[in-house]
Design a protein around this motif. Structure first.
Motif, short mmCIF file in Angstrom:
data_model
loop_
_atom_site.label_atom_id
_atom_site.label_comp_id
_atom_site.label_asym_id
_atom_site.label_seq_id
_atom_site.Cartn_x
_atom_site.Cartn_y
_atom_site.Cartn_z
N PRO A 152 56.94 -101.34 -87.75
CA PRO A 152 58.21 -101.93 -87.31
C PRO A 152 59.43 -101.13 -87.72
CG PRO A 152 57.38 -103.10 -89.22
CD PRO A 152 56.32 -102.12 -88.84
N VAL A 153 60.34 -100.99 -86.78
CA VAL A 153 61.68 -100.48 -87.06
C VAL A 153 62.64 -101.63 -86.76
CG1 VAL A 153 63.49 -98.85 -86.40
CG2 VAL A 153 61.11 -98.09 -86.51
N LEU A 154 63.48 -101.95 -87.74
CA LEU A 154 64.47 -103.00 -87.55
C LEU A 154 65.77 -102.38 -87.06
CD1 LEU A 154 63.88 -105.26 -90.68
CD2 LEU A 154 62.98 -105.53 -88.37
N VAL A 155 66.34 -102.99 -86.04
CA VAL A 155 67.59 -102.51 -85.44
C VAL A 155 68.61 -103.63 -85.59
CG1 VAL A 155 68.69 -101.61 -83.37
CG2 VAL A 155 66.26 -101.15 -83.78
N SER A 156 69.73 -103.34 -86.21
CA SER A 156 70.72 -104.38 -86.46
C SER A 156 72.02 -104.10 -85.73
CB SER A 156 71.01 -104.51 -87.97
OG SER A 156 71.52 -103.29 -88.48
N GLY A 157 72.75 -105.17 -85.43
CA GLY A 157 74.03 -105.02 -84.75
C GLY A 157 74.96 -106.16 -85.12
N ALA A 210 82.26 -114.04 -85.62
CA ALA A 210 81.52 -112.78 -85.75
C ALA A 210 80.04 -113.10 -85.63
CB ALA A 210 81.81 -112.09 -87.08
N GLY A 211 79.28 -112.16 -85.09
CA GLY A 211 77.85 -112.36 -84.93
C GLY A 211 77.07 -111.19 -85.52
N PHE A 212 75.84 -111.48 -85.91
CA PHE A 212 74.98 -110.49 -86.54
C PHE A 212 73.57 -110.67 -86.00
CE2 PHE A 212 78.22 -112.24 -89.25
CZ PHE A 212 78.93 -111.13 -89.69
N CYS A 213 72.98 -109.60 -85.51
CA CYS A 213 71.66 -109.68 -84.88
C CYS A 213 70.72 -108.64 -85.48
CB CYS A 213 71.80 -109.45 -83.37
SG CYS A 213 70.22 -109.46 -82.49
N VAL A 214 69.46 -109.00 -85.63
CA VAL A 214 68.41 -108.06 -86.03
C VAL A 214 67.31 -108.09 -84.99
CG1 VAL A 214 66.63 -107.52 -87.75
CG2 VAL A 214 68.92 -108.23 -88.50
N GLY A 215 66.92 -106.91 -84.53
CA GLY A 215 65.83 -106.77 -83.58
C GLY A 215 64.73 -105.91 -84.16
N GLY A 216 63.59 -105.91 -83.47
CA GLY A 216 62.46 -105.11 -83.92
C GLY A 216 61.86 -104.32 -82.78
N VAL A 217 61.34 -103.14 -83.10
CA VAL A 217 60.70 -102.29 -82.11
C VAL A 217 59.65 -101.45 -82.81
CG1 VAL A 217 62.47 -100.48 -82.36
CG2 VAL A 217 61.09 -100.57 -80.28
N GLU A 218 58.54 -101.20 -82.12
CA GLU A 218 57.56 -100.26 -82.66
C GLU A 218 58.20 -98.88 -82.77
OE1 GLU A 218 54.75 -100.74 -83.93
OE2 GLU A 218 54.00 -102.65 -83.15
N LYS A 219 57.93 -98.20 -83.84
CA LYS A 219 58.52 -96.88 -84.08
C LYS A 219 58.26 -95.93 -82.93
CE LYS A 219 58.93 -93.41 -87.76
NZ LYS A 219 58.46 -93.03 -89.11
N SER A 220 57.08 -96.02 -82.35
CA SER A 220 56.71 -95.11 -81.26
C SER A 220 57.46 -95.41 -79.96
CB SER A 220 55.20 -95.21 -81.00
OG SER A 220 54.84 -96.52 -80.62
N LYS A 221 58.08 -96.59 -79.86
CA LYS A 221 58.76 -96.99 -78.63
C LYS A 221 60.28 -97.01 -78.78
CE LYS A 221 54.87 -99.72 -76.90
NZ LYS A 221 54.41 -101.05 -76.41
N LEU A 222 60.77 -96.50 -79.89
CA LEU A 222 62.20 -96.47 -80.13
C LEU A 222 62.88 -95.55 -79.13
CD1 LEU A 222 64.35 -97.46 -82.24
CD2 LEU A 222 63.95 -95.30 -83.43
#
Length: 345
Positions: free
Chosen positions: A59-64, A158-170
């Motif tokens: 997992p790679v976590l992507v935040s915004g 204000a909003g805060f989001c965390v997403g996930g993606v497989e490292k190979s599909k980033l």
């Protein structure tokens, strides 16, 4: 001897703890609509829990994080609080989506001078609706009542989001090549960008929100919530391999697509392929706004971009259309020439 001073309470100072508790009780059943199986526990803890153990291999976590800018002023001036929360979610989850990530959970921050439970509940209801549309869970937030910081009736978000993606599909733009097609996906309106200029145009024109604009009103066109592209684009990613994605936010078409393009490449956008929706046409006419300023301030009807090889572009367009997202070919990736890597004309 002077008389004893009366004792003070937190409510005397402008903070109503009971109102805060009432808001939590009001929104708890709303928030549960957004929960996913990975959510552990409920509202009210010091921290929110989300279990990733069974979902990803690498997992790679992507935040915004984002807000909705001065669109909030219109929401407050026009008493339209029900959809501004959708905007808040959309601005965050669409950003996370650009890197191929599925938005997993969301947190919000609501700040005001004096808490109005009914208004806050309407706002949070919109946030919940945005999370449902994005498929992410609203697992926490903060309500801050700060007397003297905000005028009566005003609040900030204000909003805060965390997403996930497989490292190979980033997705990082590394696959983009000269000749790739640029597919523009329709926006629902200005989304949540350019509203300082929009409000200036409104003030100059003297137009009322009830002004008829095509098949809608000016108020409805300006307050249309940000389109949330998550579910259709995740379906696209499951079936196809776009080279890059871009969310068209502040900076408009001029400055957002290029953010996902390698430095030795540029973009050529065909202005004739972009028909300004009525609300943008009205803004340009009433404000006397130059084309270049339109391109760098607003999305001009294109809220999201998919960059794909020419061979796959038609299939991706069909996939987006099937999911209900109008789209069109608006340009291509080119070799970078001269000082500017972005050409719109």
């Amino acid at each position: 001897m002077s008389a004893a001073k009366p004792p003070l309470t937190y409510r005397d100072a402008g903070v109503d703890i009971d109102a805060g508790n009432a808001l939590v009780d009001r929104i708890k059943p709303l928030v549960r609509r957004s929960f996913r199986p990975e959510v552990m526990g409920g509202l009210g803890g010091f921290g929110a829990l989300f279990d990733l153990s069974n979902r990803y291999r690498e997992p790679v976590l992507v935040s915004g994080t984002d807000g909705v800018g001065t669109k909030l002023k219109l929401a407050q001036d026009w008493n339209r609080h029900d959809t501004i929360g959708i905007d808040l979610v959309g601005m965050c989850v669409n950003d996370v989506l650009v890197q191929g990530a599925e938005p997993l959970f969301f947190l919000d921050y609501f700040a005001t001078g004096r808490l109005d439970v009914d208004t806050a509940a309407r706002v949070v209801g919109g946030i919940v609706e945005g999370c449902v549309r994005a498929g992410c869970a609203l697992i926490g937030g903060e309500t801050a009542e700060m007397p003297d910081m905000y005028p009566p009736g005003e609040y900030d978000l204000a909003g805060f989001c965390v997403g996930g993606v497989e490292k190979s599909k980033l997705l990082d733009g590394g696959a983009v090549r000269a000749g790739d097609a640029i597919i523009g996906v329709a926006s629902s309106g200005p989304h949540s960008n350019g509203y300082s200029l929009i409000r200036r145009v409104l003030a100059r024109s003297g137009a009322a929100p009830e002004l008829q604009l095509g098949d809608t009103t000016l108020g409805d066109a300006l307050m249309a919530p940000t389109e949330i592209y998550v579910k259709p684009v995740l379906a696209l990613l499951a079936a196809h391999a776009p080279h890059a994605l871009a969310h068209i936010t502040g900076g408009g078409l001029s400055e957002n697509i290029i953010r996902v393009i390698p430095e030795d490449l540029g973009v050529a956008i065909e202005a004739s392929a972009i028909a300004l929706p009525p609300v943008f046409d009205w803004l340009q006419r009433e404000g006397g706004i130059a084309n270049a300023e339109m391109w760098r301030t607003f999305n001009c009807g294109i809220g999201f971009v998919v960059i794909a090889s020419r061979d796959e572009a038609a299939a991706m367009q069909a996939s987006l259309a099937q999911a209900g997202l109008a789209n069109r070919m608006i340009g291509e990736v080119v070799a970078a020439t001269g000082e500017s890597r972005v050409r719109i004309g």
